[in-house]
Design a protein around this motif. Structure first.
Motif, mmCIF file in Angstrom:
data_model
loop_
_atom_site.group_PDB
_atom_site.id
_atom_site.type_symbol
_atom_site.label_atom_id
_atom_site.label_comp_id
_atom_site.label_asym_id
_atom_site.label_seq_id
_atom_site.Cartn_x
_atom_site.Cartn_y
_atom_site.Cartn_z
ATOM 1 N N GLY A 15 0.777 -1.229 0.000
ATOM 2 C CA GLY A 15 0.000 0.000 0.000
ATOM 3 C C GLY A 15 0.810 1.281 0.000
ATOM 4 O O GLY A 15 0.254 2.370 0.100
ATOM 5 N N TRP A 16 2.134 1.160 -0.137
ATOM 6 C CA TRP A 16 3.024 2.319 -0.175
ATOM 7 C C TRP A 16 3.915 2.228 -1.413
ATOM 8 O O TRP A 16 4.125 1.149 -1.958
ATOM 9 N N CYS A 17 4.442 3.369 -1.825
ATOM 10 C CA CYS A 17 5.324 3.428 -2.991
ATOM 11 C C CYS A 17 6.584 4.207 -2.617
ATOM 12 O O CYS A 17 6.508 5.295 -2.036
ATOM 13 N N TRP A 18 7.759 3.631 -2.931
ATOM 14 C CA TRP A 18 9.025 4.354 -2.746
ATOM 15 C C TRP A 18 9.144 5.316 -3.918
ATOM 16 O O TRP A 18 9.113 4.912 -5.079
ATOM 17 N N CYS A 19 9.237 6.601 -3.620
ATOM 18 C CA CYS A 19 9.186 7.633 -4.656
ATOM 19 C C CYS A 19 10.411 8.536 -4.635
ATOM 20 O O CYS A 19 11.067 8.707 -3.599
ATOM 21 N N LEU A 20 10.651 9.128 -5.776
ATOM 22 C CA LEU A 20 11.661 10.171 -5.965
ATOM 23 C C LEU A 20 10.934 11.390 -6.503
ATOM 24 O O LEU A 20 10.124 11.276 -7.435
ATOM 25 N N ARG A 21 11.214 12.568 -5.926
ATOM 26 C CA ARG A 21 10.690 13.820 -6.457
ATOM 27 C C ARG A 21 11.847 14.494 -7.198
ATOM 28 O O ARG A 21 12.769 15.006 -6.560
ATOM 29 N N PRO A 22 11.841 14.449 -8.538
ATOM 30 C CA PRO A 22 12.989 14.938 -9.321
ATOM 31 C C PRO A 22 13.363 16.392 -9.063
ATOM 32 O O PRO A 22 14.543 16.738 -9.151
ATOM 33 N N GLN A 23 12.416 17.230 -8.720
ATOM 34 C CA GLN A 23 12.728 18.649 -8.561
ATOM 35 C C GLN A 23 13.720 18.925 -7.435
ATOM 36 O O GLN A 23 14.471 19.893 -7.492
ATOM 37 N N ASP A 24 13.741 18.086 -6.400
ATOM 38 C CA ASP A 24 14.692 18.306 -5.296
ATOM 39 C C ASP A 24 15.406 17.022 -4.859
ATOM 40 O O ASP A 24 16.103 17.013 -3.851
ATOM 41 N N ASP A 25 15.218 15.934 -5.606
ATOM 42 C CA ASP A 25 15.846 14.640 -5.330
ATOM 43 C C ASP A 25 15.436 14.026 -3.991
ATOM 44 O O ASP A 25 16.098 13.123 -3.487
ATOM 45 N N ALA A 26 14.320 14.504 -3.412
ATOM 46 C CA ALA A 26 13.819 13.901 -2.176
ATOM 47 C C ALA A 26 13.316 12.489 -2.489
ATOM 48 O O ALA A 26 12.792 12.231 -3.571
ATOM 49 N N GLN A 27 13.501 11.575 -1.526
ATOM 50 C CA GLN A 27 13.064 10.193 -1.683
ATOM 51 C C GLN A 27 12.373 9.726 -0.416
ATOM 52 O O GLN A 27 12.699 10.184 0.676
ATOM 53 N N GLY A 28 11.463 8.780 -0.564
ATOM 54 C CA GLY A 28 10.825 8.182 0.596
ATOM 55 C C GLY A 28 9.526 7.510 0.212
ATOM 56 O O GLY A 28 9.091 7.537 -0.941
ATOM 57 N N TRP A 29 8.915 6.883 1.212
ATOM 58 C CA TRP A 29 7.654 6.174 1.030
ATOM 59 C C TRP A 29 6.490 7.150 1.049
ATOM 60 O O TRP A 29 6.453 8.077 1.862
ATOM 61 N N VAL A 30 5.523 6.919 0.151
ATOM 62 C CA VAL A 30 4.293 7.713 0.074
ATOM 63 C C VAL A 30 3.133 6.715 -0.026
ATOM 64 O O VAL A 30 3.221 5.743 -0.785
ATOM 65 N N PRO A 31 2.040 6.951 0.718
ATOM 66 C CA PRO A 31 0.896 6.039 0.602
ATOM 67 C C PRO A 31 0.331 6.049 -0.824
ATOM 68 O O PRO A 31 0.155 7.115 -1.419
ATOM 69 N N MET A 32 0.040 4.874 -1.359
ATOM 70 C CA MET A 32 -0.534 4.772 -2.708
ATOM 71 C C MET A 32 -1.877 5.498 -2.793
ATOM 72 O O MET A 32 -2.242 5.995 -3.858
ATOM 73 N N SER A 33 -2.590 5.596 -1.690
ATOM 74 C CA SER A 33 -3.883 6.279 -1.684
ATOM 75 C C SER A 33 -3.732 7.772 -1.968
ATOM 76 O O SER A 33 -4.719 8.452 -2.251
ATOM 77 N N HIS A 34 -2.511 8.286 -1.904
ATOM 78 C CA HIS A 34 -2.231 9.700 -2.169
ATOM 79 C C HIS A 34 -1.667 9.927 -3.573
ATOM 80 O O HIS A 34 -1.247 11.031 -3.896
ATOM 81 N N LEU A 35 -1.605 8.871 -4.383
ATOM 82 C CA LEU A 35 -0.980 8.961 -5.713
ATOM 83 C C LEU A 35 -1.956 8.549 -6.808
ATOM 84 O O LEU A 35 -2.742 7.638 -6.631
ATOM 85 N N SER A 36 -1.825 9.229 -7.932
ATOM 86 C CA SER A 36 -2.597 8.879 -9.127
ATOM 87 C C SER A 36 -1.612 8.692 -10.273
ATOM 88 O O SER A 36 -0.820 9.597 -10.568
ATOM 89 N N PRO A 37 -1.634 7.517 -10.940
ATOM 90 C CA PRO A 37 -0.689 7.281 -12.026
ATOM 91 C C PRO A 37 -0.923 8.265 -13.177
ATOM 92 O O PRO A 37 -2.059 8.577 -13.519
ATOM 93 N N LEU A 38 0.175 8.734 -13.742
ATOM 94 C CA LEU A 38 0.097 9.592 -14.918
ATOM 95 C C LEU A 38 0.237 8.720 -16.166
ATOM 96 O O LEU A 38 0.953 7.718 -16.137
ATOM 97 N N PRO A 39 -0.422 9.097 -17.255
ATOM 98 C CA PRO A 39 -0.278 8.317 -18.483
ATOM 99 C C PRO A 39 1.175 8.335 -18.941
ATOM 100 O O PRO A 39 1.856 9.359 -18.829
ATOM 101 N N SER A 40 1.653 7.197 -19.395
ATOM 102 C CA SER A 40 3.030 7.129 -19.900
ATOM 103 C C SER A 40 3.110 7.828 -21.256
ATOM 104 O O SER A 40 2.178 7.809 -22.038
#
Length: 121
Positions: free
Chosen positions: A94-119
């Motif tokens: 239920g969590w996703c390990w994420c990278l935020r490219p704008q500041d290189d921050a990394q960490g777990w984020v709940p999947m319930s807070h994320l919406s996939p973007l079209p590839s």
């Protein structure tokens, strides 16, 4: 996979548990909450008071309250705001390990807070 953050998330753990493969763990309680985040277990080490660890990376030793880390792991949760764009690397319980490219921050984020973007092609 790229995601749009749909709701803010703030970590409640400013000093996350960081494990190296082979670290010994004191295995504690299972997470039981309304979010249905199954298979998270609160563990501690001789040098850290504790954090949530996915059961999949715990080798349970014969003593039911001890275990060993099967891989390197960080319990770092990433603070995100609605509208942030992140790249997801690993989905787990239920969590996703994420990278935020704008500041290189990394960490777990709940999947319930994320919406996939079209590839993009």
């Amino acid at each position: 996979m790229d995601y749009l953050v749909t709701a803010p998330h703030r970590s409640e753990y400013p000093k996350p548990l960081i494990l190296q493969k082979g670290d010994l763990l004191v295995v504690g309680e299972r997470y039981q909450g309304p979010e249905n985040w199954d298979n998270w277990i609160y563990c501690s080490t001789s040098t850290h008071a504790g954090g949530w660890v996915p059961e999949q990376i715990i080798e349970h030793l014969p003593d039911t309250h001890t275990g060993r880390a099967l891989e390197d792991y960080s319990a770092m949760e990433m603070d995100v705001n609605k509208g942030d764009l992140v790249q997801g690397d690993r989905l787990l319980n239920g969590w996703c390990w994420c990278l935020r490219p704008q500041d290189d921050a990394q960490g777990w984020v709940p999947m319930s807070h994320l919406s996939p973007l079209p590839s993009t092609p």
